[in-house]
Design an enzyme around this catalytic site. Structure first.
Site, short mmCIF file in Angstrom:
data_model
loop_
_atom_site.label_atom_id
_atom_site.label_comp_id
_atom_site.label_asym_id
_atom_site.label_seq_id
_atom_site.Cartn_x
_atom_site.Cartn_y
_atom_site.Cartn_z
N ARG A 94 1.92 -12.06 -9.23
CA ARG A 94 1.27 -10.75 -9.40
C ARG A 94 1.71 -10.09 -10.70
O ARG A 94 0.91 -9.47 -11.40
CB ARG A 94 1.61 -9.84 -8.21
CG ARG A 94 0.87 -10.25 -6.94
CD ARG A 94 1.54 -9.72 -5.69
NE ARG A 94 1.59 -8.27 -5.62
CZ ARG A 94 2.45 -7.59 -4.86
NH1 ARG A 94 3.33 -8.22 -4.11
NH2 ARG A 94 2.43 -6.27 -4.85
N ARG A 135 -8.40 -3.03 -12.89
CA ARG A 135 -7.33 -3.97 -13.17
C ARG A 135 -7.71 -4.98 -14.23
O ARG A 135 -6.89 -5.85 -14.58
CB ARG A 135 -7.03 -4.75 -11.90
CG ARG A 135 -5.91 -4.21 -11.10
CD ARG A 135 -5.96 -5.02 -9.82
NE ARG A 135 -4.68 -5.38 -9.36
CZ ARG A 135 -4.04 -4.68 -8.42
NH1 ARG A 135 -4.52 -3.57 -7.94
NH2 ARG A 135 -2.89 -5.09 -8.00
N ARG A 168 10.18 -3.24 0.31
CA ARG A 168 9.11 -2.39 0.82
C ARG A 168 8.75 -2.73 2.27
O ARG A 168 8.68 -3.89 2.65
CB ARG A 168 7.86 -2.56 -0.04
CG ARG A 168 6.63 -1.87 0.61
CD ARG A 168 5.49 -1.71 -0.32
NE ARG A 168 5.02 -2.96 -0.87
CZ ARG A 168 4.14 -3.02 -1.85
NH1 ARG A 168 3.65 -1.91 -2.38
NH2 ARG A 168 3.76 -4.18 -2.32
N LYS A 174 2.48 3.28 -7.43
CA LYS A 174 1.12 3.83 -7.43
C LYS A 174 0.77 4.40 -6.05
O LYS A 174 0.29 5.53 -5.95
CB LYS A 174 0.08 2.75 -7.81
CG LYS A 174 0.30 2.13 -9.18
CD LYS A 174 -0.74 1.07 -9.50
CE LYS A 174 -0.75 -0.14 -8.58
NZ LYS A 174 0.47 -0.98 -8.65
P1 AP5 Z 1 4.48 1.40 -3.95
O1 AP5 Z 1 4.15 2.83 -4.13
O2 AP5 Z 1 4.05 0.72 -2.71
O3 AP5 Z 1 4.02 0.57 -5.24
P2 AP5 Z 1 2.58 0.17 -5.78
O4 AP5 Z 1 2.57 0.47 -7.24
O5 AP5 Z 1 1.54 0.78 -4.93
O6 AP5 Z 1 2.67 -1.40 -5.61
P3 AP5 Z 1 1.64 -2.42 -4.97
O7 AP5 Z 1 2.44 -3.66 -4.62
O8 AP5 Z 1 0.83 -1.81 -3.90
O9 AP5 Z 1 0.75 -2.74 -6.19
P4 AP5 Z 1 -0.18 -3.92 -6.40
O10 AP5 Z 1 -0.95 -3.44 -7.53
O11 AP5 Z 1 0.50 -5.24 -6.57
O12 AP5 Z 1 -0.93 -4.09 -4.98
P5 AP5 Z 1 -2.36 -3.63 -4.47
O13 AP5 Z 1 -2.24 -3.27 -3.06
O14 AP5 Z 1 -2.97 -2.69 -5.40
O15 AP5 Z 1 6.07 1.26 -4.08
C1 AP5 Z 1 6.73 0.03 -3.89
C2 AP5 Z 1 8.06 0.24 -3.14
O16 AP5 Z 1 8.93 0.98 -3.97
C3 AP5 Z 1 7.92 1.06 -1.84
O17 AP5 Z 1 8.82 0.52 -0.92
C4 AP5 Z 1 8.34 2.49 -2.26
O18 AP5 Z 1 8.93 3.19 -1.18
C5 AP5 Z 1 9.33 2.21 -3.37
N1 AP5 Z 1 9.30 3.24 -4.43
C6 AP5 Z 1 8.21 3.85 -4.96
N2 AP5 Z 1 8.56 4.71 -5.95
C7 AP5 Z 1 9.91 4.62 -6.06
C8 AP5 Z 1 10.88 5.27 -6.90
N3 AP5 Z 1 10.50 6.17 -7.83
N4 AP5 Z 1 12.18 4.94 -6.73
C9 AP5 Z 1 12.57 4.02 -5.78
N5 AP5 Z 1 11.70 3.39 -4.96
C10 AP5 Z 1 10.39 3.68 -5.09
O19 AP5 Z 1 -3.17 -5.00 -4.58
C11 AP5 Z 1 -2.86 -6.08 -3.74
C12 AP5 Z 1 -3.81 -7.22 -4.01
O20 AP5 Z 1 -5.16 -6.83 -3.72
C13 AP5 Z 1 -3.88 -7.72 -5.45
O21 AP5 Z 1 -2.87 -8.67 -5.73
C14 AP5 Z 1 -5.28 -8.34 -5.49
O22 AP5 Z 1 -5.30 -9.58 -4.85
C15 AP5 Z 1 -6.09 -7.36 -4.65
N6 AP5 Z 1 -6.64 -6.25 -5.45
C16 AP5 Z 1 -6.38 -4.92 -5.29
N7 AP5 Z 1 -7.05 -4.19 -6.21
C17 AP5 Z 1 -7.75 -5.08 -6.96
C18 AP5 Z 1 -8.61 -4.94 -8.07
N8 AP5 Z 1 -8.89 -3.74 -8.60
N9 AP5 Z 1 -9.15 -6.07 -8.58
C19 AP5 Z 1 -8.90 -7.29 -8.06
N10 AP5 Z 1 -8.07 -7.49 -7.02
C20 AP5 Z 1 -7.51 -6.40 -6.47
MG MG Z 2 0.06 0.03 -3.64
#
Ligand code: AP5
Ligand code: MG
Ligand code: ZN
Length: 215
Positions: free
Chosen positions: A171, A88, A127, A13
């Site tokens: 997660r 979410r 990552r 994402k």
């Molecule tokens: P990346 O693009 O970083 O993946 P992502 O989908 O953004 O994963 P996240 O871990 O950020 O998602 P998340 O939903 O768990 O965390 P968030 O920060 O939203 O890619 C991952 C890796 O893969 C990178 O190294 C990249 O280079 C590689 N990659 C990407 N595409 C690739 C491909 N096609 N091929 C190969 N490699 C690839 O949330 C974190 C925390 O915040 C949550 O756990 C929660 O506690 C809180 N939070 C955030 N939003 C909310 C909400 N709406 N409600 C409640 N709590 C929330």
């Molecule tokens: Mg992310």
């Protein structure tokens, strides 16, 4: 273009939102990034959010809805936005609907990135993120400079605290339980676009752009 990026932790994402931001010239609204900034700044909200985030739990709906409501009112969202990591839960999706109605805006599409569980774990454990400019890397798929620093700014790379194996598993479970059902909800609203997120990063980007343009 007003879109939501839906997908499991590690689905890409953040990676894709950063590319779409440049392509469409609209802001990326990442609740995860905003919460991590609040944690770093030790604001009252950050202090509360930290424990939820480090254990992989969701931060309470009211907190994230408040953040997004404020963010969507800023001028740079007039032409569109990319929501990354929000909504979410069904209550968050319902709240978003109300906020958008108040602002007289309508979603164009909800892009769901599909990635296998094994690939998700490999992506999250490999990552790294630049501490200075925030650019995302992967040790294997998007490698940093040879000395391990950021290719854009030379900054030091760090690993997210919630990218440990136990927290990743939690997660993923929470995603399946609370977030995955939103796919059906947005399908029923006629907004869902499904994209294969297993391909290489630039190919996934192209496929999202063409899916958005033909939706
Ligand atoms: P990346 O693009 O970083 O993946 P992502 O989908 O953004 O994963 P996240 O871990 O950020 O998602 P998340 O939903 O768990 O965390 P968030 O920060 O939203 O890619 C991952 C890796 O893969 C990178 O190294 C990249 O280079 C590689 N990659 C990407 N595409 C690739 C491909 N096609 N091929 C190969 N490699 C690839 O949330 C974190 C925390 O915040 C949550 O756990 C929660 O506690 C809180 N939070 C955030 N939003 C909310 C909400 N709406 N409600 C409640 N709590 C929330
Ligand atoms: Mg992310
Ligand atoms: Zn950098």
């Amino acid at each position: 273009m007003k879109i939501i990026l839906l997908g499991a932790p590690g689905a890409g994402k953040g990676t894709q939102a950063a590319m779409l931001t440049e392509w469409f010239d609209i802001p990326q609204i990442s609740t995860g990034d905003m919460l991590r900034t609040a944690v770093q700044e030790q604001s009252p909200m950050g202090i509360k959010a930290k424990e939820y985030m480090n254990s992989g739990e969701l931060v309470p709906d009211a907190v994230v809805v408040g953040i997004v409501r404020e963010r969507l009112q800023l001028d740079d969202c007039q032409q569109g936005f990319i929501l990354d990591g929000f909504p979410r839960t069904q209550p968050q999706a319902d709240a978003l609907k109300l906020v958008l109605a108040e602002l007289d805006k309508q979603l164009d599409s909800v892009v769901s990135l599909q990635v296998d569980t094994e690939a998700l774990i490999e992506r999250l454990t490999g990552r790294r993120t630049c501490a200075d400019c925030g650019k995302g890397y992967h040790l294997k798929y998007e490698p940093p400079a040879q000395d391990g620093s950021c290719r854009s700014c030379g900054g030091r790379l760090t690993q997210r605290e919630d990218d440990s194996e136990d927290t990743i598993r939690n997660r993923m479970q929470i995603y399946q339980q609370l977030t995955a059902p939103l796919e059906n909800y947005y399908r029923s609203e006629g907004l869902l676009v499904v994209v294969d997120g297993m391909k290489e990063i630039p190919i996934v980007h192209q496929e999202i752009v063409s899916a958005l343009q033909s939706h």
